[in-house]
Design a protein around this motif. Structure first.
Motif, mmCIF file in Angstrom:
data_model
loop_
_atom_site.group_PDB
_atom_site.id
_atom_site.type_symbol
_atom_site.label_atom_id
_atom_site.label_comp_id
_atom_site.label_asym_id
_atom_site.label_seq_id
_atom_site.Cartn_x
_atom_site.Cartn_y
_atom_site.Cartn_z
ATOM 1 N N GLY A 3 2.296 15.999 -2.178
ATOM 2 C CA GLY A 3 0.998 15.545 -2.621
ATOM 3 C C GLY A 3 1.134 14.393 -3.604
ATOM 4 N N LEU A 4 0.073 13.658 -3.824
ATOM 5 C CA LEU A 4 0.101 12.450 -4.644
ATOM 6 C C LEU A 4 0.662 12.709 -6.037
ATOM 7 N N PHE A 5 0.314 13.829 -6.646
ATOM 8 C CA PHE A 5 0.727 14.098 -8.028
ATOM 9 C C PHE A 5 1.823 15.164 -8.123
ATOM 10 N N ASP A 6 2.400 15.563 -6.987
ATOM 11 C CA ASP A 6 3.404 16.621 -6.976
ATOM 12 C C ASP A 6 4.778 16.074 -7.342
ATOM 13 N N GLY A 7 5.537 16.871 -8.118
ATOM 14 C CA GLY A 7 6.906 16.518 -8.452
ATOM 15 C C GLY A 7 6.998 15.674 -9.708
ATOM 16 N N ASN A 8 8.222 15.542 -10.170
ATOM 17 C CA ASN A 8 8.495 14.725 -11.353
ATOM 18 C C ASN A 8 9.838 14.028 -11.148
ATOM 19 N N LEU A 48 0.845 -1.187 0.000
ATOM 20 C CA LEU A 48 0.000 0.000 0.000
ATOM 21 C C LEU A 48 0.880 1.235 0.000
ATOM 22 N N LEU A 49 0.569 2.200 -0.869
ATOM 23 C CA LEU A 49 1.243 3.490 -0.857
ATOM 24 C C LEU A 49 0.338 4.488 -0.150
ATOM 25 N N ILE A 50 0.868 5.138 0.885
ATOM 26 C CA ILE A 50 0.097 6.107 1.660
ATOM 27 C C ILE A 50 0.458 7.499 1.168
ATOM 28 N N SER A 51 -0.525 8.217 0.633
ATOM 29 C CA SER A 51 -0.274 9.535 0.069
ATOM 30 C C SER A 51 -1.290 10.537 0.602
ATOM 31 N N ALA A 52 -1.301 11.720 0.010
ATOM 32 C CA ALA A 52 -2.153 12.810 0.485
ATOM 33 C C ALA A 52 -2.235 13.866 -0.609
ATOM 34 N N PRO A 53 -3.114 14.862 -0.446
ATOM 35 C CA PRO A 53 -3.155 15.945 -1.438
ATOM 36 C C PRO A 53 -2.040 16.972 -1.249
ATOM 37 N N ALA A 54 -1.344 16.932 -0.100
ATOM 38 C CA ALA A 54 -0.299 17.921 0.184
ATOM 39 C C ALA A 54 0.525 17.449 1.366
ATOM 40 N N SER A 55 1.620 18.132 1.619
ATOM 41 C CA SER A 55 2.382 17.867 2.833
ATOM 42 C C SER A 55 1.589 18.329 4.050
ATOM 43 N N GLY A 56 1.910 17.781 5.212
ATOM 44 C CA GLY A 56 1.275 18.213 6.445
ATOM 45 C C GLY A 56 -0.078 17.603 6.729
ATOM 46 N N GLN A 57 -0.485 16.609 5.944
ATOM 47 C CA GLN A 57 -1.796 15.986 6.148
ATOM 48 C C GLN A 57 -1.757 14.859 7.185
ATOM 49 N N GLY A 58 -0.540 14.341 7.472
ATOM 50 C CA GLY A 58 -0.413 13.267 8.455
ATOM 51 C C GLY A 58 0.046 11.940 7.876
ATOM 52 N N LYS A 59 0.719 11.962 6.714
ATOM 53 C CA LYS A 59 1.145 10.714 6.071
ATOM 54 C C LYS A 59 2.075 9.900 6.972
ATOM 55 N N THR A 60 3.052 10.593 7.579
ATOM 56 C CA THR A 60 4.042 9.866 8.377
ATOM 57 C C THR A 60 3.406 9.216 9.597
ATOM 58 N N SER A 61 2.571 9.960 10.322
ATOM 59 C CA SER A 61 1.957 9.397 11.524
ATOM 60 C C SER A 61 1.015 8.252 11.179
ATOM 61 N N VAL A 62 0.273 8.370 10.067
ATOM 62 C CA VAL A 62 -0.628 7.289 9.664
ATOM 63 C C VAL A 62 0.167 6.054 9.238
ATOM 64 N N THR A 63 1.240 6.265 8.459
ATOM 65 C CA THR A 63 2.060 5.131 8.037
ATOM 66 C C THR A 63 2.692 4.447 9.241
ATOM 67 N N ALA A 64 3.223 5.243 10.173
ATOM 68 C CA ALA A 64 3.838 4.682 11.370
ATOM 69 C C ALA A 64 2.802 3.952 12.227
ATOM 70 N N ALA A 65 1.604 4.524 12.353
ATOM 71 C CA ALA A 65 0.553 3.894 13.142
ATOM 72 C C ALA A 65 0.132 2.563 12.545
#
Length: 437
Positions: free
Chosen positions: A92-97, A6-23
């Motif tokens: 965010g999920l689609f941010d960066g290249n 599973l890839l855990i993503s979000a619409p932007a930074s600061g949404q809680g990806k790290t804490s959710v992945t760690a949990a």
């Protein structure tokens, strides 16, 4: 071998990806599952947290720095002995290249989206649905509502979600569960004595939050990684056989990709870790790596152990290779001025001085041409540096960003603000540490 992933993503930074992945990782581990976690993009601090949560080193999955074959080999290796693979996305999920979405598409990773729901209600479903439908080659299989105010709030958030996009969990707002931060991001895991208790609290919150969500079989569908080729690193054999490479590793020198260490060992090197701020002597070595970290916070500790600076001087005087990255480079300068304006004498082995500033000085992926070939990595620092040395090369940013770090060479010293990802060109790294010139 197939393994749920599973890839855990979000619409932007600061949404809680790290804490959710760690949990999620800690919760699965407490149930007896073998969990392997990866981090998308260049990052050192989040992987430290995720490593403690899962009980295993956290490697990077980055299509720019490592390439498709290397990333696929890492996933396949994890799938051989894991019950669950988690990949935390970047930004965010689609941010960066390349983006987190590109990574998910490349390896068929289902995506779970984390949304900070603290300031919305029904719009939550519209945002989640838009993320799920934006690209046909990216499969979003569930959504997590983070920082939820109440059970009623959770019910409002779930309204309008389509059947194929279930609300997996609704996590209640809990400011006490936040981790402290400093200028480069989260405080390091080794500086948080209560981290394991906090990770267990996150896992408890995840388990409780799942009671407000809906189970989804698609979330845990195995992904087949069996067709992965062998990691390109193995094709080189062991060009570093017999070479002793010392690596500084402690709270001052901590920005180390686990893949860099494992790659050096795979290439035959005898890797010898030591802690300068603990007063460890420089191990008997043929080459030395000073990675980045926080020299501005640990300058007094370094000055309490002058044998370290003396050993660096002897090492370079003997013409042995030394790679200094970012903070490791700053330690070699004449002086470093910290964020409070206090000047700290450094080793005086590279002419120049650096100063911490309150705003970010550089950020971005980097490709830089060493004399041995191109390496890839990233830059992220708040300091600025002045040196009379002329660079032997200047990095380029693949996303056309302004950050373009210089590469310096002085005798057997190689120094730059770039944090290099060794697996981007293992042959070049091996040639440098062998002292081939």
């Amino acid at each position: 071998m197939p393994c749920p992933a599973l890839l855990i993503s979000a619409p932007a930074s600061g949404q809680g990806k790290t804490s959710v992945t760690a949990a999620l990782a800690r919760s699965a581990r407490r149930r007896g599952q073998r969990v392997r976690v990866f981090k998308t993009g260049p990052d050192y601090l989040d992987p430290m947290i995720l490593s403690r949560a899962s009980g295993h080193p956290v490697h990077q999955l980055d299509l720019f720095m490592g390439g498709v074959d290397h990333c696929r080999a890492l996933l396949a290796d994890a799938a051989r002995d894991a019950d669950l693979i988690l990949v935390e996305g970047v930004m965010g999920l689609f941010d960066g290249n390349p983006s987190s979405a590109d990574l998910a598409a490349a390896f068929g990773l289902p995506v779970m989206v984390v949304l900070d729901a603290s300031a919305m209600a029904q719009t939550f479903a519209a945002l989640a649905t838009g993320l799920a439908r934006f690209r046909d080659d990216v499969r979003v299989v569930g959504v997590v509502a983070n920082r939820v105010g109440s059970d009623h709030h959770a019910a409002l958030l779930a309204e309008g979600l389509p059947a194929d996009l279930p609300l997996v969990a609704a996590l209640k707002r809990a400011p006490a569960l936040s981790l402290p931060e400093r200028h480069l991001g989260l405080v390091q895991a080794l500086e948080l004595p209560d981290l394991d208790a906090q990770l267990d609290a996150w896992a408890d919150a995840w388990d409780a939050g799942c009671a407000h969500g809906q189970a989804s079989e698609a979330l845990w569908r195995p992904v087949d990684f069996s067709s992965a080729p062998a990691d390109p690193i193995h094709a080189l054999g062991q060009p570093l056989s017999g070479r002793r490479i010392a690596v500084a590793q402690d709270a001052c020198f901590s920005f180390i990709y686990p893949t860099n260490l494992s790659m050096l060992s795979t290439l035959g090197a005898d890797v010898r870790l030591f802690s300068p701020i603990a007063g460890d002597d420089l191990p008997d070595c043929d080459a030395l790596w000073l990675p980045g970290g926080y020299p501005e916070l640990h300058a007094p500790a370094l000055q309490q152990h002058p044998r370290f600076f003396d050993a660096l001087r002897q090492h370079l005087g003997a013409g042995r290779p030394l790679l200094a990255e970012c903070g490791g480079m700053l330690v070699l300068l004449d002086a470093l001025t910290d964020a409070d304006g206090i000047d700290h004498p450094m080793a005086g082995l590279m002419p120049g001085q650096a100063r911490l500033q309150p705003k970010l000085a550089a950020l971005g992926l980097q490709a830089i041409t060493w004399p041995e070939g191109e390496l890839r990595g990233h830059s992220f620092h708040y300091s600025t540096m002045e040196t009379p040395l002329a660079p032997i090369a200047t990095a380029r940013n693949p996303n056309a960003g302004r950050t373009a770090e210089p590469l310096y060479a002085q005798g057997s010293l190689r120094a730059s603000y770039v944090h290099h990802y060794f697996a981007s060109n293992p042959a070049a790294v091996a040639a440098f540490f062998k002292g081939d010139r």
